[in-house]
Structure formats: C-alpha cells, structure tokens
Scaffold this motif. Structure first.
Motif, mmCIF file in Angstrom:
data_model
loop_
_atom_site.group_PDB
_atom_site.id
_atom_site.type_symbol
_atom_site.label_atom_id
_atom_site.label_comp_id
_atom_site.label_asym_id
_atom_site.label_seq_id
_atom_site.Cartn_x
_atom_site.Cartn_y
_atom_site.Cartn_z
ATOM 1 N N ILE A 12 54.277 -33.587 30.841
ATOM 2 C CA ILE A 12 55.709 -33.882 30.814
ATOM 3 C C ILE A 12 56.354 -33.216 32.016
ATOM 4 N N PHE A 13 57.039 -34.013 32.826
ATOM 5 C CA PHE A 13 57.775 -33.457 33.966
ATOM 6 C C PHE A 13 59.213 -33.216 33.542
ATOM 7 N N THR A 14 59.742 -32.107 33.964
ATOM 8 C CA THR A 14 61.159 -31.864 33.734
ATOM 9 C C THR A 14 61.895 -32.168 35.032
ATOM 10 N N VAL A 15 62.766 -33.146 34.974
ATOM 11 C CA VAL A 15 63.501 -33.542 36.167
ATOM 12 C C VAL A 15 64.925 -33.006 36.043
ATOM 13 N N ALA A 16 65.382 -32.348 37.073
ATOM 14 C CA ALA A 16 66.713 -31.757 37.038
ATOM 15 C C ALA A 16 67.780 -32.802 36.724
ATOM 16 N N THR A 20 63.476 -35.215 30.776
ATOM 17 C CA THR A 20 62.031 -35.129 30.951
ATOM 18 C C THR A 20 61.410 -36.512 31.109
ATOM 19 N N VAL A 21 60.275 -36.531 31.806
ATOM 20 C CA VAL A 21 59.496 -37.753 31.954
ATOM 21 C C VAL A 21 58.117 -37.483 31.374
ATOM 22 N N THR A 22 57.725 -38.296 30.414
ATOM 23 C CA THR A 22 56.369 -38.150 29.885
ATOM 24 C C THR A 22 55.444 -38.975 30.754
ATOM 25 N N ALA A 23 54.757 -38.317 31.657
ATOM 26 C CA ALA A 23 53.902 -39.027 32.612
ATOM 27 C C ALA A 23 52.577 -39.417 31.960
ATOM 28 N N LEU A 24 52.057 -38.528 31.118
ATOM 29 C CA LEU A 24 50.790 -38.812 30.442
ATOM 30 C C LEU A 24 50.900 -38.397 28.988
ATOM 31 N N GLY A 41 46.284 -49.482 36.874
ATOM 32 C CA GLY A 41 47.432 -49.667 35.993
ATOM 33 C C GLY A 41 48.687 -49.814 36.813
ATOM 34 N N PRO A 42 49.754 -50.274 36.180
ATOM 35 C CA PRO A 42 50.994 -50.500 36.922
ATOM 36 C C PRO A 42 51.549 -49.214 37.523
ATOM 37 N N SER A 43 52.375 -49.388 38.508
ATOM 38 C CA SER A 43 52.972 -48.242 39.189
ATOM 39 C C SER A 43 53.721 -47.350 38.199
ATOM 40 N N GLY A 44 53.496 -46.063 38.284
ATOM 41 C CA GLY A 44 54.210 -45.125 37.419
ATOM 42 C C GLY A 44 53.514 -44.836 36.104
ATOM 43 N N CYS A 45 52.265 -45.335 35.933
ATOM 44 C CA CYS A 45 51.591 -45.124 34.652
ATOM 45 C C CYS A 45 50.848 -43.784 34.627
ATOM 46 N N GLY A 46 50.895 -43.047 35.718
ATOM 47 C CA GLY A 46 50.345 -41.689 35.677
ATOM 48 C C GLY A 46 48.963 -41.509 36.279
ATOM 49 N N LYS A 47 48.520 -42.486 37.080
ATOM 50 C CA LYS A 47 47.187 -42.382 37.687
ATOM 51 C C LYS A 47 47.089 -41.175 38.604
ATOM 52 N N SER A 48 48.085 -41.083 39.491
ATOM 53 C CA SER A 48 48.064 -39.954 40.438
ATOM 54 C C SER A 48 48.195 -38.641 39.692
ATOM 55 N N THR A 49 49.041 -38.644 38.659
ATOM 56 C CA THR A 49 49.243 -37.422 37.894
ATOM 57 C C THR A 49 47.930 -36.964 37.270
ATOM 58 N N LEU A 50 47.185 -37.907 36.697
ATOM 59 C CA LEU A 50 45.904 -37.563 36.074
ATOM 60 C C LEU A 50 44.949 -36.980 37.110
ATOM 61 N N ASP A 162 42.715 -40.987 45.704
ATOM 62 C CA ASP A 162 43.952 -41.648 45.255
ATOM 63 C C ASP A 162 44.332 -42.748 46.238
ATOM 64 N N GLU A 163 44.035 -43.971 45.865
ATOM 65 C CA GLU A 163 44.291 -45.137 46.714
ATOM 66 C C GLU A 163 43.901 -44.888 48.168
ATOM 67 N N PRO A 164 42.656 -44.478 48.398
ATOM 68 C CA PRO A 164 42.296 -44.101 49.770
ATOM 69 C C PRO A 164 42.330 -45.287 50.730
ATOM 70 N N THR A 195 43.213 -46.950 42.094
ATOM 71 C CA THR A 195 43.450 -48.145 42.910
ATOM 72 C C THR A 195 44.411 -49.086 42.203
ATOM 73 N N HIS A 196 44.981 -50.004 42.977
ATOM 74 C CA HIS A 196 45.811 -51.059 42.400
ATOM 75 C C HIS A 196 45.092 -52.394 42.410
ATOM 76 N N SER A 197 43.899 -52.386 42.985
ATOM 77 C CA SER A 197 43.193 -53.645 43.167
ATOM 78 C C SER A 197 42.098 -53.800 42.123
HETATM 79 N N1 ATP Z 1 56.575 -34.112 40.438
HETATM 80 C C1 ATP Z 1 57.119 -34.972 39.578
HETATM 81 N N2 ATP Z 1 58.325 -34.695 39.013
HETATM 82 C C2 ATP Z 1 58.875 -35.550 38.141
HETATM 83 N N3 ATP Z 1 58.319 -36.705 37.745
HETATM 84 C C3 ATP Z 1 57.132 -37.028 38.265
HETATM 85 C C4 ATP Z 1 56.476 -36.187 39.215
HETATM 86 N N4 ATP Z 1 55.304 -36.760 39.567
HETATM 87 C C5 ATP Z 1 55.248 -37.915 38.882
HETATM 88 N N5 ATP Z 1 56.330 -38.089 38.097
HETATM 89 C C6 ATP Z 1 56.578 -39.205 37.184
HETATM 90 O O1 ATP Z 1 55.438 -39.401 36.410
HETATM 91 C C7 ATP Z 1 55.151 -40.774 36.254
HETATM 92 C C8 ATP Z 1 53.760 -41.060 36.730
HETATM 93 O O2 ATP Z 1 53.705 -40.904 38.139
HETATM 94 P P1 ATP Z 1 52.387 -41.131 38.971
HETATM 95 O O3 ATP Z 1 52.694 -40.791 40.379
HETATM 96 O O4 ATP Z 1 51.259 -40.433 38.345
HETATM 97 O O5 ATP Z 1 52.181 -42.705 38.836
HETATM 98 P P2 ATP Z 1 51.070 -43.620 39.481
HETATM 99 O O6 ATP Z 1 50.365 -44.323 38.378
HETATM 100 O O7 ATP Z 1 50.230 -42.862 40.433
HETATM 101 O O8 ATP Z 1 51.956 -44.669 40.256
HETATM 102 P P3 ATP Z 1 51.632 -45.413 41.638
HETATM 103 O O9 ATP Z 1 50.702 -46.522 41.276
HETATM 104 O O10 ATP Z 1 52.947 -45.963 42.049
HETATM 105 O O11 ATP Z 1 51.070 -44.434 42.574
HETATM 106 C C9 ATP Z 1 56.236 -41.509 37.000
HETATM 107 O O12 ATP Z 1 57.199 -41.933 36.068
HETATM 108 C C10 ATP Z 1 56.802 -40.492 37.933
HETATM 109 O O13 ATP Z 1 58.176 -40.728 38.139
#
Ligand code: ATP
Ligand code: MG
Lengths: 267, 285
Positions: A12-16, A20-24, A41-50, A162-164, A195-197
């Motif tokens: 969970i990210f806390t955004v000022a 909060t954003v539940t990323a995963l 998965g679609p953009s914003g689904c948390g791949k990079s976060t994972l 990450d999407e190299p 990846t997105h592909s």
């Molecule tokens: N540092 C952060 N602070 C706040 N929110 C964040 C942060 N990093 C990611 N998020 C949020 O977490 C969610 C997942 O982000 P993430 O970057 O993991 O997505 P993604 O699947 O990699 O997307 P993309 O395909 O566009 O790269 C998004 O809603 C994003 O806004």
C-alpha cells in the motif's frame, strides 16, 4: 531452493493528500531456479512494484519476499540478482566496458578477473568492438544490451527485468528476445520479466503471470506449452503451440474467450 | 574550427569596443551628453577619454618621472600577479568550502534547510560592510596580515556559486541511477564518489567559472576596502587620484584587472578540458 518466494504480499502506497493506493494485494508466487516467469497485465496493475519488492527497492506492507532462502534485503546485499530497466541507465561518463565493469568494481573484484569477465560479457552481447565507446555513441538497442551485460556481470542466479525491450523497435526487440533466450540458456539464471507484449511473454517464458489492476492481483498463471519442443527459436514464433498459448494468455488478460488463431497482437 | 570560434568572437568584440570608443571620442560633444542634469555619456576630452594609443604608449613609460622608476607595464604585471595569487588562494578555499557545504547539504536534508537560507543571505552583505569586520577580527589573531583579510572576503564571495552549483549537481542523478547503486549495495560514500560527483561535473564547471570571477572581483574590491598595497585594486585608486595630468595612466591597472580575469577564466576552461569525459550526457534510447 527456490529463486523467489513471494508469500501473501500486499503493498500500500501512501500518497500525500490523496490517501492510499493499494498497488498489490495478496500476491503469492514461487519462481523455481532457472525458471523464466513473465509478469503481464494492464498499466498500473503493480508489475513494477512486485519486481521492486523482489529487488528490495521497496518493502512490502504485508507478507514476505524470500530470494534464494534469504530476505530480499540480504539477497540484494549479497548480489544474488541482476537488474535491468526499460531505460538502459548507463553512466554517460563510463565507456561500455567500464559500465559493465561497475558492479564488479564496486564489489572489489580483482582487476584481471574483472577484465576477463567484461570481455566474456561483451562477447555474449556481441559488443566486443564497442568496448571503448561511450553510451551516447550507441543505438538504443546497443545500450540495452550493455545494460543486460551489466546485470549479468556477477553471474546472478536471478535476473529481474522491467520492460527491458519496451523502448526498442520491433526488429531489434525480436533480436534481443532471441539473444535473451540464448543468454539465459548459457547462464541458467531464473528470470522475472515484466512486459506488455503477450507474444514476448510467451516466447520467452516457462510461465506467464497475468495480473489485474486495482488492487493489483494475480488473475491467472499460464504455463507455456511449446508442444513437444523446448527449443525457442524463430520457428517457435510460427508454431501452433505458440499461438494457442498467446490466445490463452489473452483470454486470461481480458477475462473473455478470444478466437484462437487470430494472428499476433504485438504490444 | 569550433574551438577557435569563441576566440575569434572575443577578438572581434574587443576591436568593436575599441572602435566605438574612438568614434564616440571623435564625433561626440566635448561636454558629454547630459540629460536632466545626469551625465549619460562622458565628456570626450583627452583627459576623460584618452586615445587608445595614449593608453598603450603610457604602458611603456616609467611609472613616475623620477629616475630609476620601472616602466608602467612592469608595475602593472607585478600588481596583477599579486592580485591573481590572492584570487587563486581565495578560489581554492571557496571551492573547498563550497564543496564541503554542498556534500553536507546533500547528505542531510536538515542541513540543507538549515544552511541554504543562510548561504543565500550571506551574499547580500556588501563587502564595504564586511571589510572592517574581517580586518577587525583578524587583527586580534597573532600573525594576521592584511592579505589574509582580502583572501577571507574573496573566498566568501567565491564559495557561494560552488555550494549552490555543486548541490544541484550532486542531486542531478536520476532515481534509476541511484537505485542501481542501491541495488549494488553501495553505501552513501560509494554512491557519492561513483555517481553523484561525476554527475555533478557539468554543474560544477559553471560554478567554478562563476567562483573564479567572484574571486577576482572580490580580491580587487577587498584590496581597496582593506587598503592592501601591492595589487591592482589599490593601484587603480592610487593612479586615478594622482594622475589628473596623466590620463593614460589609470587605465593600466584596469587592463591588469581584465588580464587577471582572462587568466582565471582560461584556467577553469583548461580544467574543463581535463574533465571532458564527465560532460557527456546519455542520449535517451
Ligand atoms: N512510489 C509510489 N507512490 C505511490 N504510488 C505508487 C508508487 N509506485 C507505484 N504506485 C502506484 O501503484 C500502482 C502500481 O504501479 P506499478 O508501477 O507497479 O504498475 P505497473 O504494472 O508497473 O504499470 P506499467 O505497466 O504502467 O509500468 C499504480 O497505481 C501506481 O500509481
Ligand atoms: Mg511498470
């Protein structure tokens, strides 16, 4: 011992000023040694976060990440993984060879050993003649190859990517995919690949993890069945098993059945 | 070709300036241009605006009419060398202090918010006000000499652009590069040496150029304020007041001051050449 174990992880990210954003949410995933797993998965689904949680660039809010039986933090300090991002992220003032050498230098590897390893890696990514060039003198694809060589420098048992190839044109991209297949075979490293592909994921992976957004969850895991062969080459891109898996992933992604052999969706 | 270009432009600029001087002197009104009681353009008399040739010839003549007096150019070169030495020491001190402050501010967020306002505020104190303070404090120390007060003031001016420029440079690396270093388990010190410092070079070079200019100007002005003998600053004041019948003479230390500035700028440019490889920027792939 498994390369990566992710157990009931939530982030969970806390955004000022915006709460909060539940990323995963409740992510569990095991990556076996030498296994190639793609996250799609679609953009914003948390791949990079994972990926960042596995790399210890961020910490999970709940659950635990284990890399080769250690905490993610310990694995980072022990250099158990190599990492590559969408942007090559090379240091502009270092030559190609010096960029690849950087992690070895930081970990005080003896100079002759470093030299030999860099030569090996340059050979591996086909950039031997460019050893003394600076990043600005290379094409995007070449820069990305340098970044991959750098991520392999310490022969990690795990590669995080990450999407190299995200910023590359289609032709370069396919060539890089072929190279990655070869590199992985030579190094035997496990790979977690964002990846997105869909075709890219299927072409490269043993398993494709399909994720869904808000909150980021694993929707499905599709095992790639190559239909008997285990050779990933240009022919695979034309094989029926390949198309079947591409459709399976696409169905998982969209949540509805799609016409089986409809050609290739590129991105 | 590309490197000769700025030099060509510089020379052309100087020639144009000289031509403008002589043309205005030839065609301008003898009483100057006065609008509403304020002199906008100077009088064109030989006293107020001597010919360039007069200035040039004066350099070859002795400083004073007494026998044994050295030629003016020699005196100016000696004074300029003296001031350049003071400016160089001040520059080094200013760079060291500025870098240390920048590193400190980069390391500790609180240091940045605590120090930066004071650093900016420090530059609003005029030298005229500072000079008596510095020499007053200095005189209480054993072995303190006037030139040290000049160094203190000049480095006080020189450290500012370095601290601000270096801080920007140290904070210039992208997040991705910082995370890369982190993923290698590199600590703050290693990250500073391998990433932040090299990345700050382009910012640092322009800061060093500004610091050189500040050190030179600071040295000249502080010489006057402190009353230090031997440099071009004091010489400018002396010649200006004592030479009403000798219009070419006051210009000599002014040229000396300009020469110091050019040498200082050249030295920094040379430094920039040796750090060439750090000035590359990565092209986006
Ligand atoms: N540092 C952060 N602070 C706040 N929110 C964040 C942060 N990093 C990611 N998020 C949020 O977490 C969610 C997942 O982000 P993430 O970057 O993991 O997505 P993604 O699947 O990699 O997307 P993309 O395909 O566009 O790269 C998004 O809603 C994003 O806004
Ligand atoms: Mg992402």
């Amino acid at each position: 011992m498994n390369a990566v174990v992710v157990e009931n992880v939530g982030k969970i990210f806390t955004v000022a000023r915006r709460g909060t954003v539940t990323a995963l949410e409740d992510i569990s995933l095991v990556v076996a040694p030498g296994e190639f797993v793609s996250l799609i998965g679609p953009s914003g689904c948390g791949k990079s976060t994972l990926l960042r949680l596995i790399a210890d660039l961020d910490q999970p809010t709940t659950g635990a990440v284990t890399v080769f039986g250690k905490t993610a933090r310990q694995a980072r300090i022990d250099q158990n993984y190599g990492i590559a991002f969408q942007q090559a992220g090379l240091l502009a003032w270092r030559t190609v060879a010096q960029n690849i050498e950087l992690p070895l230098e930081l970990h005080k590897v003896a100079k002759p050993v470093r030299r030999a390893r860099v030569a090996e890696l340059l050979e591996l990514v086909g950039l031997t003649e460019f050893a003394d060039r600076y990043p600005e003198q290379l094409s995007g694809g070449m820069q990305q190859r340098v970044a991959i060589a750098r991520s392999l420098a310490e022969s990690p048992g795990l590669l995080l990517m990450d999407e190299p190839f995200g910023a590359l044109d289609e032709m370069t991209r396919e060539r890089m995919q072929n190279e990655l297949v070869r590199i992985r075979k030579e190094t035997g490293a496990a790979v977690v690949f964002v990846t997105h592909s869909i075709p890219e994921a299927v072409f490269l992976s043993d398993r494709v993890v399909v994720m869904s957004p808000r909150p980021g969850r694993i929707r499905d895991i599709v095992a790639v069945d190559l239909g008997g062969t285990d050779v990933r080459d240009e022919n695979l891109r034309e094989a029926t098993g390949f198309f079947a898996t591409v459709s399976a992933v696409r169905e998982a992604l969209h949540g509805t059945p799609v016409d089986a052999v409809r050609g290739v969706e590129n991105r | 070709m590309t490197r000769a270009r700025p030099i060509i432009f510089g020379v052309v600029g100087v020639i144009l300036l000289g031509a403008l001087w002589e043309i205005y002197k030839a065609v301008g009104p003898a009483t100057g241009v006065v609008i509403g009681g304020i002199t906008v353009l100077p009088r064109t008399s030989d006293l107020a605006m001597p010919h360039l040739l007069t200035m040039w010839n004066r350099l070859g003549e002795p400083v004073l009419s007494q026998p044994g007096s050295p030629p003016l150019w020699q005196a100016v070169v000696a004074a300029a060398g003296f001031t350049l030495g003071i400016a160089a020491i001040s520059w080094v001190i200013g760079v060291v202090v500025g870098m240390l402050l920048a590193v400190l501010m980069q390391r500790f967020r609180t240091a940045e918010s605590a120090l930066l306002p004071w650093i900016i505020l420090s530059q609003t104190v005029p030298i005229i006000a500072l000079a008596p303070l510095v020499s007053g404090f200095g005189s209480q120390l054993p072995n303190w000499q006037d030139w040290m007060s000049v160094v203190v003031i000049a480095s006080y001016l020189a450290f500012f652009p370095v601290s601000v420029g270096a801080l920007r440079g140290l904070e210039s690396p992208e997040q991705a590069h910082i995370e890369l270093m982190y993923s290698y388990g590199a600590g703050w010190w290693t990250t500073l040496l391998r990433l932040r410092l090299p990345a700050s070079v382009p910012y640092l070079l322009s800061a060093l150029r500004l610091a050189a200019a500040s050190a030179v100007i600071g040295a000249v002005v502080a010489e006057v304020s402190i009353g230090l003998e031997g440099g071009v600053g004091r010489m400018m004041v002396e010649f200006a007041s004592a030479s009403s019948g000798d219009p070419g003479k006051p210009w000599a230390p002014i040229f000396g001051g300009i020469a110091i500035g050019l040498v200082a700028a050249g030295a920094v440019a040379l430094l920039g050449q040796t750090l060439r490889k750090y000035r590359r920027t990565e092209v986006a792939s």
